[in-house]
Design a protein around this motif. Structure first.
Motif, PDB file in Angstrom:
ATOM      1  N   ARG A  21      33.532  43.603  37.317  1.00  0.00           N
ATOM      2  CA  ARG A  21      32.672  42.483  37.699  1.00  0.00           C
ATOM      3  C   ARG A  21      33.396  41.606  38.723  1.00  0.00           C
ATOM      4  NH1 ARG A  21      31.639  39.739  32.803  1.00  0.00           N
ATOM      5  NH2 ARG A  21      30.465  41.567  32.213  1.00  0.00           N
ATOM      6  N   GLY A  22      34.663  41.312  38.451  1.00  0.00           N
ATOM      7  CA  GLY A  22      35.457  40.495  39.368  1.00  0.00           C
ATOM      8  C   GLY A  22      35.607  41.157  40.728  1.00  0.00           C
ATOM      9  N   TYR A  23      35.822  42.473  40.708  1.00  0.00           N
ATOM     10  CA  TYR A  23      35.963  43.219  41.965  1.00  0.00           C
ATOM     11  C   TYR A  23      34.693  43.109  42.801  1.00  0.00           C
ATOM     12  CZ  TYR A  23      36.297  47.060  45.248  1.00  0.00           C
ATOM     13  OH  TYR A  23      36.294  47.800  46.403  1.00  0.00           O
ATOM     14  N   LYS A  24      33.544  43.303  42.147  1.00  0.00           N
ATOM     15  CA  LYS A  24      32.271  43.254  42.871  1.00  0.00           C
ATOM     16  C   LYS A  24      32.011  41.873  43.461  1.00  0.00           C
ATOM     17  CE  LYS A  24      30.251  47.027  40.257  1.00  0.00           C
ATOM     18  NZ  LYS A  24      29.383  47.404  39.142  1.00  0.00           N
ATOM     19  N   ILE A  25      32.346  40.828  42.702  1.00  0.00           N
ATOM     20  CA  ILE A  25      32.176  39.455  43.200  1.00  0.00           C
ATOM     21  C   ILE A  25      33.092  39.222  44.400  1.00  0.00           C
ATOM     22  CG2 ILE A  25      32.564  37.016  42.635  1.00  0.00           C
ATOM     23  CD1 ILE A  25      31.638  37.772  39.731  1.00  0.00           C
ATOM     24  N   ALA A  26      34.353  39.656  44.282  1.00  0.00           N
ATOM     25  CA  ALA A  26      35.304  39.484  45.386  1.00  0.00           C
ATOM     26  C   ALA A  26      34.833  40.230  46.628  1.00  0.00           C
ATOM     27  CB  ALA A  26      36.695  39.977  44.960  1.00  0.00           C
ATOM     28  N   LYS A  27      34.228  41.405  46.427  1.00  0.00           N
ATOM     29  CA  LYS A  27      33.735  42.199  47.561  1.00  0.00           C
ATOM     30  C   LYS A  27      32.612  41.457  48.281  1.00  0.00           C
ATOM     31  CE  LYS A  27      32.533  46.879  48.850  1.00  0.00           C
ATOM     32  NZ  LYS A  27      32.429  48.266  48.420  1.00  0.00           N
ATOM     33  N   VAL A  28      31.685  40.889  47.514  1.00  0.00           N
ATOM     34  CA  VAL A  28      30.581  40.124  48.097  1.00  0.00           C
ATOM     35  C   VAL A  28      31.127  38.927  48.871  1.00  0.00           C
ATOM     36  CG1 VAL A  28      28.629  38.618  47.509  1.00  0.00           C
ATOM     37  CG2 VAL A  28      28.835  40.850  46.423  1.00  0.00           C
ATOM     38  N   GLN A  29      32.164  38.299  48.342  1.00  0.00           N
ATOM     39  CA  GLN A  29      32.761  37.131  48.985  1.00  0.00           C
ATOM     40  C   GLN A  29      33.695  37.508  50.138  1.00  0.00           C
ATOM     41  OE1 GLN A  29      34.565  35.215  45.583  1.00  0.00           O
ATOM     42  NE2 GLN A  29      32.683  34.128  45.057  1.00  0.00           N
ATOM     43  N   GLY A  30      33.979  38.798  50.280  1.00  0.00           N
ATOM     44  CA  GLY A  30      34.850  39.259  51.352  1.00  0.00           C
ATOM     45  C   GLY A  30      36.312  38.880  51.154  1.00  0.00           C
ATOM     46  N   ASP A  31      36.734  38.738  49.885  1.00  0.00           N
ATOM     47  CA  ASP A  31      38.107  38.348  49.553  1.00  0.00           C
ATOM     48  C   ASP A  31      38.945  39.603  49.277  1.00  0.00           C
ATOM     49  OD1 ASP A  31      40.468  37.376  48.444  1.00  0.00           O
ATOM     50  OD2 ASP A  31      39.474  35.806  47.302  1.00  0.00           O
ATOM     51  N   SER A  32      39.565  40.135  50.329  1.00  0.00           N
ATOM     52  CA  SER A  32      40.295  41.402  50.176  1.00  0.00           C
ATOM     53  C   SER A  32      41.511  41.266  49.267  1.00  0.00           C
ATOM     54  CB  SER A  32      40.696  41.957  51.541  1.00  0.00           C
ATOM     55  OG  SER A  32      41.505  41.027  52.226  1.00  0.00           O
ATOM     56  N   GLY A  33      42.130  40.109  49.213  1.00  0.00           N
ATOM     57  CA  GLY A  33      43.272  39.895  48.315  1.00  0.00           C
ATOM     58  C   GLY A  33      42.870  40.059  46.864  1.00  0.00           C
ATOM     59  N   LYS A  34      41.763  39.412  46.490  1.00  0.00           N
ATOM     60  CA  LYS A  34      41.254  39.517  45.115  1.00  0.00           C
ATOM     61  C   LYS A  34      40.756  40.937  44.840  1.00  0.00           C
ATOM     62  CE  LYS A  34      40.668  35.330  42.862  1.00  0.00           C
ATOM     63  NZ  LYS A  34      41.940  35.080  42.237  1.00  0.00           N
ATOM     64  N   MET A  35      40.122  41.560  45.841  1.00  0.00           N
ATOM     65  CA  MET A  35      39.637  42.934  45.665  1.00  0.00           C
ATOM     66  C   MET A  35      40.790  43.850  45.315  1.00  0.00           C
ATOM     67  SD  MET A  35      36.908  43.239  48.800  1.00  0.00           S
ATOM     68  CE  MET A  35      36.811  45.025  48.767  1.00  0.00           C
ATOM     69  N   LYS A  36      41.908  43.709  46.029  1.00  0.00           N
ATOM     70  CA  LYS A  36      43.076  44.557  45.784  1.00  0.00           C
ATOM     71  C   LYS A  36      43.655  44.288  44.394  1.00  0.00           C
ATOM     72  CE  LYS A  36      46.932  46.422  48.415  1.00  0.00           C
ATOM     73  NZ  LYS A  36      46.373  47.722  48.725  1.00  0.00           N
TER      74      LYS A  36
END
Length: 61
Positions: A21-36
């Motif tokens: 869930r966190g990954y998907k939210i970070a992806k929508v927000q374009g936050d590559s640091g959080k995505m990683k």
């Protein structure tokens, strides 16, 4: 059956669901640091559960 430390398999599955869930939210927000960060957590949890690890080509993982 315990997967890691003091966590049950059910707790580990719950953590995996939250990480996705966190990954998907970070992806929508374009936050590559959080995505990683989430992608690493997802792969670690999948390894502990003995399931196939997801790949994240957009992150080079």
């Amino acid at each position: 059956m315990s997967s890691r430390g003091n966590f049950t398999k059910g707790q580990t599955w719950g953590a995996l669901k939250k990480a996705w869930r966190g990954y998907k939210i970070a992806k929508v927000q374009g936050d590559s640091g959080k995505m990683k960060e989430y992608a690493t957590k997802i792969r670690t949890l999948q390894g502990e559960l003995g399931v196939k690890q997801a790949s994240f080509p957009e992150l080079g993982m």
